[in-house]
Scaffold this motif. Structure first.
Motif, PDB file in Angstrom:
ATOM      1  N   ARG A 126       6.398 -11.541  -6.442  1.00  0.00           N
ATOM      2  CA  ARG A 126       5.411 -10.828  -7.238  1.00  0.00           C
ATOM      3  C   ARG A 126       4.822  -9.724  -6.364  1.00  0.00           C
ATOM      4  O   ARG A 126       4.451  -9.970  -5.210  1.00  0.00           O
ATOM      5  N   VAL A 127       4.724  -8.493  -6.902  1.00  0.00           N
ATOM      6  CA  VAL A 127       4.261  -7.362  -6.099  1.00  0.00           C
ATOM      7  C   VAL A 127       3.092  -6.667  -6.773  1.00  0.00           C
ATOM      8  O   VAL A 127       3.156  -6.319  -7.961  1.00  0.00           O
ATOM      9  N   ILE A 128       2.031  -6.480  -6.016  1.00  0.00           N
ATOM     10  CA  ILE A 128       0.897  -5.647  -6.424  1.00  0.00           C
ATOM     11  C   ILE A 128       0.970  -4.382  -5.580  1.00  0.00           C
ATOM     12  O   ILE A 128       1.041  -4.448  -4.345  1.00  0.00           O
ATOM     13  N   GLY A 129       1.008  -3.228  -6.229  1.00  0.00           N
ATOM     14  CA  GLY A 129       1.209  -1.977  -5.505  1.00  0.00           C
ATOM     15  C   GLY A 129       0.062  -1.012  -5.690  1.00  0.00           C
ATOM     16  O   GLY A 129      -0.350  -0.729  -6.825  1.00  0.00           O
ATOM     17  N   VAL A 186       1.649 -11.617   1.734  1.00  0.00           N
ATOM     18  CA  VAL A 186       2.206 -10.575   2.604  1.00  0.00           C
ATOM     19  C   VAL A 186       1.573  -9.242   2.229  1.00  0.00           C
ATOM     20  O   VAL A 186       1.392  -8.941   1.044  1.00  0.00           O
ATOM     21  N   ALA A 187       1.246  -8.422   3.231  1.00  0.00           N
ATOM     22  CA  ALA A 187       0.767  -7.064   2.987  1.00  0.00           C
ATOM     23  C   ALA A 187       1.643  -6.082   3.762  1.00  0.00           C
ATOM     24  O   ALA A 187       1.890  -6.274   4.957  1.00  0.00           O
ATOM     25  N   LEU A 188       2.083  -5.033   3.080  1.00  0.00           N
ATOM     26  CA  LEU A 188       2.968  -4.029   3.646  1.00  0.00           C
ATOM     27  C   LEU A 188       2.322  -2.660   3.478  1.00  0.00           C
ATOM     28  O   LEU A 188       2.106  -2.204   2.357  1.00  0.00           O
ATOM     29  N   ASP A 189       2.007  -2.017   4.591  1.00  0.00           N
ATOM     30  CA  ASP A 189       1.251  -0.765   4.572  1.00  0.00           C
ATOM     31  C   ASP A 189       2.158   0.420   4.839  1.00  0.00           C
ATOM     32  O   ASP A 189       2.715   0.553   5.922  1.00  0.00           O
ATOM     33  N   CYS A 190       2.262   1.298   3.846  1.00  0.00           N
ATOM     34  CA  CYS A 190       3.066   2.514   3.981  1.00  0.00           C
ATOM     35  C   CYS A 190       2.215   3.768   4.120  1.00  0.00           C
ATOM     36  O   CYS A 190       2.765   4.880   4.146  1.00  0.00           O
ATOM     37  N   VAL A 191       0.891   3.629   4.194  1.00  0.00           N
ATOM     38  CA  VAL A 191       0.025   4.809   4.203  1.00  0.00           C
ATOM     39  C   VAL A 191      -0.811   4.955   5.467  1.00  0.00           C
ATOM     40  O   VAL A 191      -1.133   6.061   5.890  1.00  0.00           O
ATOM     41  N   GLY A 192      -1.212   3.846   6.076  1.00  0.00           N
ATOM     42  CA  GLY A 192      -1.910   3.923   7.356  1.00  0.00           C
ATOM     43  C   GLY A 192      -3.388   4.201   7.295  1.00  0.00           C
ATOM     44  O   GLY A 192      -4.010   4.479   8.318  1.00  0.00           O
ATOM     45  N   THR A 193      -4.001   4.114   6.114  1.00  0.00           N
ATOM     46  CA  THR A 193      -5.434   4.365   6.017  1.00  0.00           C
ATOM     47  C   THR A 193      -6.220   3.144   6.487  1.00  0.00           C
ATOM     48  O   THR A 193      -5.726   2.010   6.465  1.00  0.00           O
ATOM     49  N   ASP A 194      -7.458   3.391   6.890  1.00  0.00           N
ATOM     50  CA  ASP A 194      -8.320   2.262   7.262  1.00  0.00           C
ATOM     51  C   ASP A 194      -8.514   1.321   6.082  1.00  0.00           C
ATOM     52  O   ASP A 194      -8.579   0.096   6.256  1.00  0.00           O
ATOM     53  N   GLU A 195      -8.609   1.879   4.886  1.00  0.00           N
ATOM     54  CA  GLU A 195      -8.760   1.028   3.705  1.00  0.00           C
ATOM     55  C   GLU A 195      -7.581   0.080   3.565  1.00  0.00           C
ATOM     56  O   GLU A 195      -7.766  -1.130   3.336  1.00  0.00           O
ATOM     57  N   ALA A 196      -6.376   0.579   3.709  1.00  0.00           N
ATOM     58  CA  ALA A 196      -5.185  -0.260   3.570  1.00  0.00           C
ATOM     59  C   ALA A 196      -5.182  -1.367   4.615  1.00  0.00           C
ATOM     60  O   ALA A 196      -4.888  -2.537   4.303  1.00  0.00           O
ATOM     61  N   VAL A 197      -5.527  -1.023   5.845  1.00  0.00           N
ATOM     62  CA  VAL A 197      -5.545  -2.019   6.912  1.00  0.00           C
ATOM     63  C   VAL A 197      -6.662  -3.033   6.678  1.00  0.00           C
ATOM     64  O   VAL A 197      -6.458  -4.249   6.781  1.00  0.00           O
ATOM     65  N   ASP A 198      -7.856  -2.546   6.368  1.00  0.00           N
ATOM     66  CA  ASP A 198      -8.999  -3.451   6.188  1.00  0.00           C
ATOM     67  C   ASP A 198      -8.757  -4.440   5.051  1.00  0.00           C
ATOM     68  O   ASP A 198      -9.050  -5.638   5.178  1.00  0.00           O
ATOM     69  N   VAL A 199      -8.227  -3.948   3.941  1.00  0.00           N
ATOM     70  CA  VAL A 199      -7.973  -4.838   2.808  1.00  0.00           C
ATOM     71  C   VAL A 199      -6.866  -5.836   3.149  1.00  0.00           C
ATOM     72  O   VAL A 199      -6.958  -7.019   2.818  1.00  0.00           O
ATOM     73  N   SER A 200      -5.831  -5.380   3.842  1.00  0.00           N
ATOM     74  CA  SER A 200      -4.758  -6.294   4.243  1.00  0.00           C
ATOM     75  C   SER A 200      -5.292  -7.417   5.108  1.00  0.00           C
ATOM     76  O   SER A 200      -4.973  -8.604   4.899  1.00  0.00           O
ATOM     77  N   LEU A 201      -6.122  -7.070   6.080  1.00  0.00           N
ATOM     78  CA  LEU A 201      -6.693  -8.082   6.964  1.00  0.00           C
ATOM     79  C   LEU A 201      -7.610  -9.041   6.215  1.00  0.00           C
ATOM     80  O   LEU A 201      -7.694 -10.224   6.546  1.00  0.00           O
ATOM     81  N   ALA A 202      -8.266  -8.528   5.186  1.00  0.00           N
ATOM     82  CA  ALA A 202      -9.202  -9.363   4.433  1.00  0.00           C
ATOM     83  C   ALA A 202      -8.506 -10.350   3.507  1.00  0.00           C
ATOM     84  O   ALA A 202      -9.000 -11.463   3.298  1.00  0.00           O
ATOM     85  N   VAL A 203      -7.348  -9.960   2.953  1.00  0.00           N
ATOM     86  CA  VAL A 203      -6.748 -10.801   1.902  1.00  0.00           C
ATOM     87  C   VAL A 203      -5.547 -11.620   2.366  1.00  0.00           C
ATOM     88  O   VAL A 203      -5.098 -12.515   1.640  1.00  0.00           O
ATOM     89  N   HIS A 263       0.847  -1.190   0.000  1.00  0.00           N
ATOM     90  CA  HIS A 263       0.000   0.000   0.000  1.00  0.00           C
ATOM     91  C   HIS A 263       0.888   1.248   0.000  1.00  0.00           C
ATOM     92  O   HIS A 263       1.785   1.379   0.825  1.00  0.00           O
ATOM     93  N   GLY A 264       0.612   2.155  -0.937  1.00  0.00           N
ATOM     94  CA  GLY A 264       1.452   3.352  -1.062  1.00  0.00           C
ATOM     95  C   GLY A 264       2.742   3.028  -1.785  1.00  0.00           C
ATOM     96  O   GLY A 264       3.820   3.491  -1.407  1.00  0.00           O
ATOM     97  N   ALA A 265       2.644   2.272  -2.865  1.00  0.00           N
ATOM     98  CA  ALA A 265       3.840   1.758  -3.531  1.00  0.00           C
ATOM     99  C   ALA A 265       4.608   2.805  -4.314  1.00  0.00           C
ATOM    100  O   ALA A 265       5.759   2.571  -4.689  1.00  0.00           O
ATOM    101  N   SER A 266       4.009   3.971  -4.568  1.00  0.00           N
ATOM    102  CA  SER A 266       4.729   5.000  -5.322  1.00  0.00           C
ATOM    103  C   SER A 266       5.458   5.983  -4.421  1.00  0.00           C
ATOM    104  O   SER A 266       6.163   6.872  -4.904  1.00  0.00           O
ATOM    105  N   GLY A 267       5.330   5.838  -3.091  1.00  0.00           N
ATOM    106  CA  GLY A 267       6.061   6.688  -2.159  1.00  0.00           C
ATOM    107  C   GLY A 267       7.477   6.192  -1.961  1.00  0.00           C
ATOM    108  O   GLY A 267       7.896   5.177  -2.517  1.00  0.00           O
ATOM    109  N   ALA A 268       8.240   6.902  -1.135  1.00  0.00           N
ATOM    110  CA  ALA A 268       9.665   6.599  -0.983  1.00  0.00           C
ATOM    111  C   ALA A 268       9.909   5.192  -0.443  1.00  0.00           C
ATOM    112  O   ALA A 268      10.717   4.433  -0.994  1.00  0.00           O
ATOM    113  N   VAL A 269       9.223   4.822   0.636  1.00  0.00           N
ATOM    114  CA  VAL A 269       9.395   3.473   1.181  1.00  0.00           C
ATOM    115  C   VAL A 269       8.822   2.450   0.214  1.00  0.00           C
ATOM    116  O   VAL A 269       9.408   1.376  -0.005  1.00  0.00           O
ATOM    117  N   GLY A 270       7.686   2.771  -0.404  1.00  0.00           N
ATOM    118  CA  GLY A 270       7.083   1.862  -1.365  1.00  0.00           C
ATOM    119  C   GLY A 270       7.995   1.559  -2.544  1.00  0.00           C
ATOM    120  O   GLY A 270       8.117   0.402  -2.964  1.00  0.00           O
TER     121      GLY A 270
END
Length: 312
Positions: A170-173, A211-228, A150-157
């Motif tokens: 394989r990475v989905i960003g 694996v899910a890696l969250d660089c943005v901290g939004t509820d959407e990022a967390v909710d989707v990570s937990l779901a998948v 999540h947030g793959a176009s930012g610096a950490v991403g």
């Protein structure tokens, strides 16, 4: 005298001041070096960490990483990568007060700068790079994995994309449409964030996300990570600490003892990768050191378009 940026009171970019500092005599002691700064890196953490704290720590010096030239070495001192002489080009992380023209730091945090790496790029390599590497460590990401960033176009991403590509994963960003080309450039499969993200991710990876890696901290990022992701031990965030504590997955931070030790240990490897052209640092813009306040405002906007650097 030298000038450097500090936060004299708690707050964001609006509180920063450019102040004179007397250079202490007689210079660096054993185990220390002085660097003439050619570029200072800029990271969201620079002003995030000035927003609150112990009043006894004020004024807070700003800037965690720099690149420049050695001007003085303390007695019997060698830098972390070995050797070191006046005139050598170096980078340093993690330091305090990097937004300056000259800085004395522990030699253990100073490394030879690869010849092909520019000063602005070198000054922005290690905070994002070590953060990304730490996220991979915590989640045990490996070449067989399908990873959601999540947030793959930012610096950490961007660093995650490249380090995962080296692993063979394989990475989905996730990113905005504006960041789609960045995600693809560094080996990821772009997916737009926003309504319907979970369905889009499942469509791209019907066999699942490891694996899910969250660089943005939004509820959407967390909710989707937990779901998948089935195993919560393979989810990590750098920006949603409260949700991590509540849901039982990792919140990674450089102040954690295990993270600090790991990040220190991985610095030379990341520098070697950058020197070999395998880890790129996209720099969007440089600013004169005196214009750090304007640069910090752009950084805080959340849309700098890449890394920023201050040039004395």
């Amino acid at each position: 005298m030298t000038k450097h940026w500090v936060a004299p009171r708690f707050g964001g970019s609006e509180v920063l001041e450019f102040v004179d500092t007397e250079v202490a005599a007689p210079g660096p002691g054993p185990g220390e070096v002085t660097i003439a700064v050619r570029a200072a890196g800029m990271n969201p953490a620079d002003t995030k960490h000035t927003r609150q704290g112990d009043p006894a720590d004020l004024p807070v010096p700003i800037g965690y990483e720099v690149a420049g030239v050695l001007t003085v070495l303390g007695p019997d001192t060698t830098i972390a990568s070995g050797g070191g002489a006046v005139g050598d080009e170096v980078l340093a992380f993690r330091v305090a007060g990097g937004w300056t023209s000259s800085l004395t730091v522990p030699a253990a945090d100073v490394f030879a700068k690869p010849v092909g790496l520019g000063f602005p790029e070198a000054a922005n390599l290690l905070l994002a790079g070590t953060t990304a590497a730490d996220m991979l460590r915590v989640t045990r990401a490996a070449g067989r994995d399908t990873v959601l960033v999540h947030g793959a176009s930012g610096a950490v991403g961007v660093s995650l994309l490249q380090q995962l590509r080296l692993l063979g994963a394989r990475v989905i960003g996730t990113a905005s449409e504006r960041g789609a080309d960045v995600v693809r450039r560094f080996g990821g499969e772009w997916v737009a964030y926003g309504d319907g993200l979970e369905a889009r991710v499942r469509s791209l990876a019907p066999s699942g996300i490891d694996v899910a890696l969250d660089c943005v901290g939004t509820d959407e990022a967390v909710d989707v990570s937990l779901a998948v992701v089935a195993d919560r031990d393979r989810i990590a965030t750098i920006a949603a600490q409260a949700r991590a504590a509540e849901a039982g997955f990792a919140a990674v931070g450089g102040a954690q003892p295990a993270s600090k030790a790991f990040r220190d240990s991985v610095r030379q490897r990341l520098i070697d990768l950058a020197g070999a052209g395998q880890l790129e640092v996209p720099v969007a813009r440089t600013f004169p050191l005196a214009e750090a306040k304007a640069a910090a405002e752009l950084l805080e906007s959340g849309h700098p378009g890449g890394k920023l650097a201050l040039v004395p």
